[in-house]
Design an enzyme around this catalytic site. Sequence first.
Site, PDB file in Angstrom:
ATOM      1  N   CYS A   1      32.359   3.899  49.828  1.00 47.28           N
ATOM      2  CA  CYS A   1      33.715   4.415  49.580  1.00 47.28           C
ATOM      3  C   CYS A   1      33.683   5.933  49.412  1.00 47.28           C
ATOM      4  O   CYS A   1      34.561   6.644  49.925  1.00 47.28           O
ATOM      5  CB  CYS A   1      34.321   3.763  48.347  1.00 47.28           C
TER       6      CYS A   1
ATOM      7  N   HIS B   1      36.480  -3.172  49.489  1.00 39.93           N
ATOM      8  CA  HIS B   1      36.815  -2.471  48.245  1.00 39.93           C
ATOM      9  C   HIS B   1      38.229  -1.888  48.304  1.00 39.93           C
ATOM     10  O   HIS B   1      38.760  -1.618  49.391  1.00 39.93           O
ATOM     11  CB  HIS B   1      35.810  -1.358  47.972  1.00 39.93           C
TER      12      HIS B   1
ATOM     13  N   GLU C   1      39.371   1.074  47.577  1.00 38.90           N
ATOM     14  CA  GLU C   1      39.454   2.390  48.215  1.00 38.90           C
ATOM     15  C   GLU C   1      39.400   2.257  49.733  1.00 38.90           C
ATOM     16  O   GLU C   1      40.129   2.935  50.459  1.00 38.90           O
ATOM     17  CB  GLU C   1      38.307   3.292  47.731  1.00 38.90           C
TER      18      GLU C   1
ATOM     19  N   CYS D   1      32.016   3.379  45.128  1.00 38.80           N
ATOM     20  CA  CYS D   1      30.631   3.109  45.509  1.00 38.80           C
ATOM     21  C   CYS D   1      30.200   4.141  46.551  1.00 38.80           C
ATOM     22  O   CYS D   1      30.999   4.977  46.982  1.00 38.80           O
ATOM     23  CB  CYS D   1      30.506   1.693  46.071  1.00 38.80           C
TER      24      CYS D   1
END
Length: 196
Positions: free
Chosen positions: A148, A117, A119, A145
């Site tokens: 993250c 991801h 992040e 999420c």
Amino acid sequence: MPGVGNLGAAKFSLLEGVAGIFHVGQPVSLAAVATTEQHMRPTWDDYFLDLVDQVATRATCDRGKSGCVVVRDKRIICTGYVGSPSGMPHCDDVGHDLKKVMDDDGTVRQHCVRTVHAEQNAIVQAARYGLPLEGTTIYCSMEPCRVCAMLIASTGVARVVARHRYHAGSDTPEILASAAVELEIIEDTVQDYEGQ
């Protein structure tokens, strides 16, 4: 000289146009010349969210292309986008690595596990180059999420600003709040993408 007549005509035409707007012989202020519409500078949040959109164009997975910009004192510390770890194949090159994932509500979804991801990539970049994230703001395409959010909570980030909600972000507000991380969602809509 060739063209001098035309140049003189152009100057005269321009002066006629200006004379139609202003009274000849009166001083002209710069404010009067300026357009009536004032340029509105974006807020800092809007500015950094616009940069998130640009960072997201580097994403290597066409499912949920997203970006992340980490900022301290209105200065960019690092960025991240959805992509495979360095040196590993990208979805754009070899296709997706889809796994079935079940949401809390029982909904089964396809999730690409080839990529990291945005992040996560930003946090990894900060760690790789020795950049502390204490007190920073993370701007991202979607609400982080669960994984993250836990990473963000662990790094000392002070604030997260996301353009949209994430379909699998139901735990995120609680995780971030428990770590005293402010979460702001700009558009209270879930970011949709193909095959979600």
